[in-house]
Design a protein around this motif. Structure first.
Motif, PDB file in Angstrom:
ATOM      1  N   GLY A   4       0.822  -1.200   0.000  1.00 18.46           N
ATOM      2  CA  GLY A   4       0.000   0.000   0.000  1.00 18.46           C
ATOM      3  C   GLY A   4       0.855   1.248   0.000  1.00 18.46           C
ATOM      4  N   LEU A   5       0.433   2.230  -0.769  1.00 21.68           N
ATOM      5  CA  LEU A   5       1.105   3.521  -0.775  1.00 21.68           C
ATOM      6  C   LEU A   5       0.260   4.463   0.074  1.00 21.68           C
ATOM      7  CD1 LEU A   5       2.819   5.190  -3.760  1.00 21.68           C
ATOM      8  CD2 LEU A   5       1.512   6.536  -2.149  1.00 21.68           C
ATOM      9  N   LEU A   6       0.799   4.868   1.223  1.00 17.78           N
ATOM     10  CA  LEU A   6       0.053   5.631   2.209  1.00 17.78           C
ATOM     11  C   LEU A   6       0.516   7.084   2.225  1.00 17.78           C
ATOM     12  CD1 LEU A   6      -0.644   2.728   2.897  1.00 17.78           C
ATOM     13  CD2 LEU A   6      -0.370   3.269   5.316  1.00 17.78           C
ATOM     14  N   ILE A   7      -0.416   7.986   1.989  1.00 20.88           N
ATOM     15  CA  ILE A   7      -0.129   9.422   1.981  1.00 20.88           C
ATOM     16  C   ILE A   7      -0.597   9.995   3.317  1.00 20.88           C
ATOM     17  CG2 ILE A   7      -0.546  11.623   0.837  1.00 20.88           C
ATOM     18  CD1 ILE A   7      -1.346  10.002  -1.678  1.00 20.88           C
ATOM     19  N   THR A   8       0.339  10.393   4.169  1.00 22.24           N
ATOM     20  CA  THR A   8      -0.039  10.989   5.449  1.00 22.24           C
ATOM     21  C   THR A   8      -0.357  12.462   5.236  1.00 22.24           C
ATOM     22  OG1 THR A   8       2.296  11.386   5.991  1.00 22.24           O
ATOM     23  CG2 THR A   8       1.305   9.369   6.815  1.00 22.24           C
ATOM     24  N   ALA A   9      -1.502  12.897   5.731  1.00 25.56           N
ATOM     25  CA  ALA A   9      -1.960  14.255   5.437  1.00 25.56           C
ATOM     26  C   ALA A   9      -2.912  14.747   6.522  1.00 25.56           C
ATOM     27  CB  ALA A   9      -2.678  14.277   4.082  1.00 25.56           C
TER      28      ALA A   9
ATOM     29  N   ASN B  54       3.669  -1.381  -9.083  1.00 27.89           N
ATOM     30  CA  ASN B  54       3.585  -2.496  -8.136  1.00 27.89           C
ATOM     31  C   ASN B  54       2.959  -2.112  -6.793  1.00 27.89           C
ATOM     32  OD1 ASN B  54       4.910  -4.233 -10.008  1.00 27.89           O
ATOM     33  ND2 ASN B  54       6.883  -3.383  -9.374  1.00 27.89           N
ATOM     34  N   VAL B  55       1.962  -1.247  -6.842  1.00 28.31           N
ATOM     35  CA  VAL B  55       1.237  -0.842  -5.645  1.00 28.31           C
ATOM     36  C   VAL B  55      -0.205  -1.340  -5.762  1.00 28.31           C
ATOM     37  CG1 VAL B  55       0.301   1.136  -4.400  1.00 28.31           C
ATOM     38  CG2 VAL B  55       2.675   1.161  -5.131  1.00 28.31           C
ATOM     39  N   ASP B  56      -0.702  -1.971  -4.701  1.00 32.72           N
ATOM     40  CA  ASP B  56      -2.052  -2.538  -4.729  1.00 32.72           C
ATOM     41  C   ASP B  56      -3.126  -1.533  -4.327  1.00 32.72           C
ATOM     42  OD1 ASP B  56      -1.534  -5.500  -5.288  1.00 32.72           O
ATOM     43  OD2 ASP B  56      -0.184  -5.114  -3.613  1.00 32.72           O
ATOM     44  N   ALA B  57      -2.772  -0.552  -3.509  1.00 36.47           N
ATOM     45  CA  ALA B  57      -3.753   0.438  -3.073  1.00 36.47           C
ATOM     46  C   ALA B  57      -3.046   1.733  -2.712  1.00 36.47           C
ATOM     47  CB  ALA B  57      -4.544  -0.088  -1.875  1.00 36.47           C
ATOM     48  N   ILE B  58      -3.675   2.856  -3.068  1.00 36.38           N
ATOM     49  CA  ILE B  58      -3.215   4.181  -2.648  1.00 36.38           C
ATOM     50  C   ILE B  58      -4.224   4.696  -1.635  1.00 36.38           C
ATOM     51  CG2 ILE B  58      -2.683   6.543  -3.363  1.00 36.38           C
ATOM     52  CD1 ILE B  58      -2.088   5.446  -6.155  1.00 36.38           C
ATOM     53  N   ILE B  59      -3.722   5.059  -0.452  1.00 35.91           N
ATOM     54  CA  ILE B  59      -4.620   5.413   0.648  1.00 35.91           C
ATOM     55  C   ILE B  59      -4.166   6.729   1.278  1.00 35.91           C
ATOM     56  CG2 ILE B  59      -5.660   4.623   2.801  1.00 35.91           C
ATOM     57  CD1 ILE B  59      -4.305   1.794   1.853  1.00 35.91           C
TER      58      ILE B  59
ATOM     59  N   ILE C 215      -9.069   7.414  -4.904  1.00 38.18           N
ATOM     60  CA  ILE C 215      -8.221   6.622  -4.016  1.00 38.18           C
ATOM     61  C   ILE C 215      -8.954   6.430  -2.683  1.00 38.18           C
ATOM     62  CG2 ILE C 215      -6.127   7.510  -5.094  1.00 38.18           C
ATOM     63  CD1 ILE C 215      -5.648   9.117  -2.480  1.00 38.18           C
ATOM     64  N   TYR C 216      -8.438   5.514  -1.871  1.00 37.34           N
ATOM     65  CA  TYR C 216      -9.035   5.244  -0.567  1.00 37.34           C
ATOM     66  C   TYR C 216      -8.619   6.315   0.438  1.00 37.34           C
ATOM     67  CZ  TYR C 216      -9.697   0.517  -2.444  1.00 37.34           C
ATOM     68  OH  TYR C 216     -10.060  -0.565  -3.211  1.00 37.34           O
ATOM     69  N   SER C 217      -9.327   6.342   1.562  1.00 34.45           N
ATOM     70  CA  SER C 217      -8.909   7.168   2.694  1.00 34.45           C
ATOM     71  C   SER C 217      -9.053   6.356   3.971  1.00 34.45           C
ATOM     72  CB  SER C 217      -9.731   8.456   2.782  1.00 34.45           C
ATOM     73  OG  SER C 217     -11.111   8.169   2.948  1.00 34.45           O
ATOM     74  N   PHE C 218      -8.270   6.722   4.972  1.00 31.26           N
ATOM     75  CA  PHE C 218      -8.316   6.061   6.278  1.00 31.26           C
ATOM     76  C   PHE C 218      -8.198   7.128   7.346  1.00 31.26           C
ATOM     77  CE2 PHE C 218      -6.358   4.206  10.033  1.00 31.26           C
ATOM     78  CZ  PHE C 218      -7.146   3.080  10.241  1.00 31.26           C
ATOM     79  N   LEU C 219      -9.066   7.050   8.364  1.00 29.20           N
ATOM     80  CA  LEU C 219      -9.073   8.027   9.442  1.00 29.20           C
ATOM     81  C   LEU C 219      -8.529   7.379  10.703  1.00 29.20           C
ATOM     82  CD1 LEU C 219     -11.051   9.140   7.291  1.00 29.20           C
ATOM     83  CD2 LEU C 219     -12.429  10.054   9.169  1.00 29.20           C
ATOM     84  N   GLY C 220      -7.477   7.987  11.267  1.00 24.66           N
ATOM     85  CA  GLY C 220      -6.860   7.422  12.459  1.00 24.66           C
ATOM     86  C   GLY C 220      -6.453   8.483  13.456  1.00 24.66           C
ATOM     87  N   SER C 221      -5.443   8.178  14.241  1.00 24.62           N
ATOM     88  CA  SER C 221      -4.981   9.056  15.315  1.00 24.62           C
ATOM     89  C   SER C 221      -4.571  10.430  14.779  1.00 24.62           C
ATOM     90  CB  SER C 221      -3.795   8.418  16.046  1.00 24.62           C
ATOM     91  OG  SER C 221      -3.213   9.328  16.955  1.00 24.62           O
ATOM     92  N   GLU C 222      -4.905  11.477  15.538  1.00 21.54           N
ATOM     93  CA  GLU C 222      -4.524  12.825  15.136  1.00 21.54           C
ATOM     94  C   GLU C 222      -3.029  13.057  15.275  1.00 21.54           C
ATOM     95  OE1 GLU C 222      -6.845  16.251  16.296  1.00 21.54           O
ATOM     96  OE2 GLU C 222      -8.446  14.952  17.034  1.00 21.54           O
TER      97      GLU C 222
END
Length: 268
Positions: free
Chosen positions: A4-9, A42-47, A68-75
């Motif tokens: 997974g390619l994770l973009i922290t924002a 070669n990335v399965d998901a961009i989040i 693309i996907y999004s994920f909500l987590g710790s501030e």
């Protein structure tokens, strides 16, 4: 194996408020990052990994608009956010990109993925690229281990928690020699950085994704652009915190390795 390619924002910046939504020649900063991320192989998901603070809702909407996907987590705890995302999406490796860096090297991201997988690495990083141009690779099991043992909560600067060769299989990739300008700032922390980025992106055709090589050529041809953010320096992890992290790993090495054996049991 899933990567997974994770973009922290986040949109909490006090130095440059709502910087990720600022325009750069037709696209917002975060959209430029997303568009570049889509060029990586070669990335399965961009989040897009953001927080559950309602302030960050525009980022979730941007992710949806760009497919693309999004994920909500710790501030505050970036590593916990990445770990939660990795677990939720069933990832084996993650590639971490910061949302304020619209000129990260696509070529080096591809190199990093190949090296990370080939060496079964826990932590992979690229050395000596300009500030804002590197990406990082993490095995999900290493991320889980760190999140179980660490005492740090604010992990915005998290590299030292994984760059521990006594515990982890760490792979360092040297940037291509002609790109080794480690003190050059190509990021968006301050207003001056954004002004410089605006000059850079306005020098290329509308809504294009300039390569890092073409940007460096532009700066060579127009060195006056470099003066825009020349007085700004990159924030670094407080030395006291760094020493605390290193001492923690030294004093708890055996217990950490025991826990690693349990988490990695299928790897050995």
């Amino acid at each position: 194996m899933r990567i997974g390619l994770l973009i922290t924002a986040r949109l909490k910046s006090s130095r440059l408020p709502f910087k990720l939504l600022k325009d750069l020649n037709g696209y917002s900063i975060i959209e430029h990052v997303i568009h570049r991320a889509k060029k990586i192989k070669n990335v399965d998901a961009i989040i897009l990994c953001t927080s559950d603070n309602k302030q960050d809702k525009p980022l979730v909407e941007t992710a949806l608009e760009n497919g693309i996907y999004s994920f909500l987590g710790s501030e505050e705890d970036v590593l916990q956010r990445l770990n939660g995302c990795s677990t939720f999406f069933g990832l084996d490796y993650i590639v971490s990109i910061t949302g304020e860096n619209p000129l990260f090297s696509i070529d080096h991201a591809n190199i990093l993925i190949d090296r990370m997988v080939a060496n079964n690495a826990d932590f992979t990083y690229i050395d000596n690229l300009p500030i804002g141009c590197a990406v990082y690779g993490i095995k999900s099991k290493a991320l889980k281990l760190v999140c179980e043992i660490k005492s740090e909560i604010d992990t915005e600067i998290w590299g030292p928690l994984l760059n521990q060769p006594e515990i982890f299989n760490v792979q360092k990739i040297e940037a291509n020699p002609y790109l080794q300008i480690p003190n050059l700032r190509l990021t968006n922390d301050y207003q001056e950085d954004y002004h410089m980025m605006t000059r850079i992106f306005n020098s290329f055709p509308h809504q294009t994704l300039p390569s890092l090589e073409s940007v460096l050529q532009l700066l060579h041809d127009k060195p006056e652009i470099l003066s825009i953010n020349a007085e700004r320096t990159q924030l670094a992890l407080d030395n006291e915190v760094l020493q605390r992290i290193n001492q923690f790993y030294i004093h708890h090495k055996n217990k950490i390795l025991e826990l690693k054996l349990k988490i990695y049991q299928n790897d050995f």
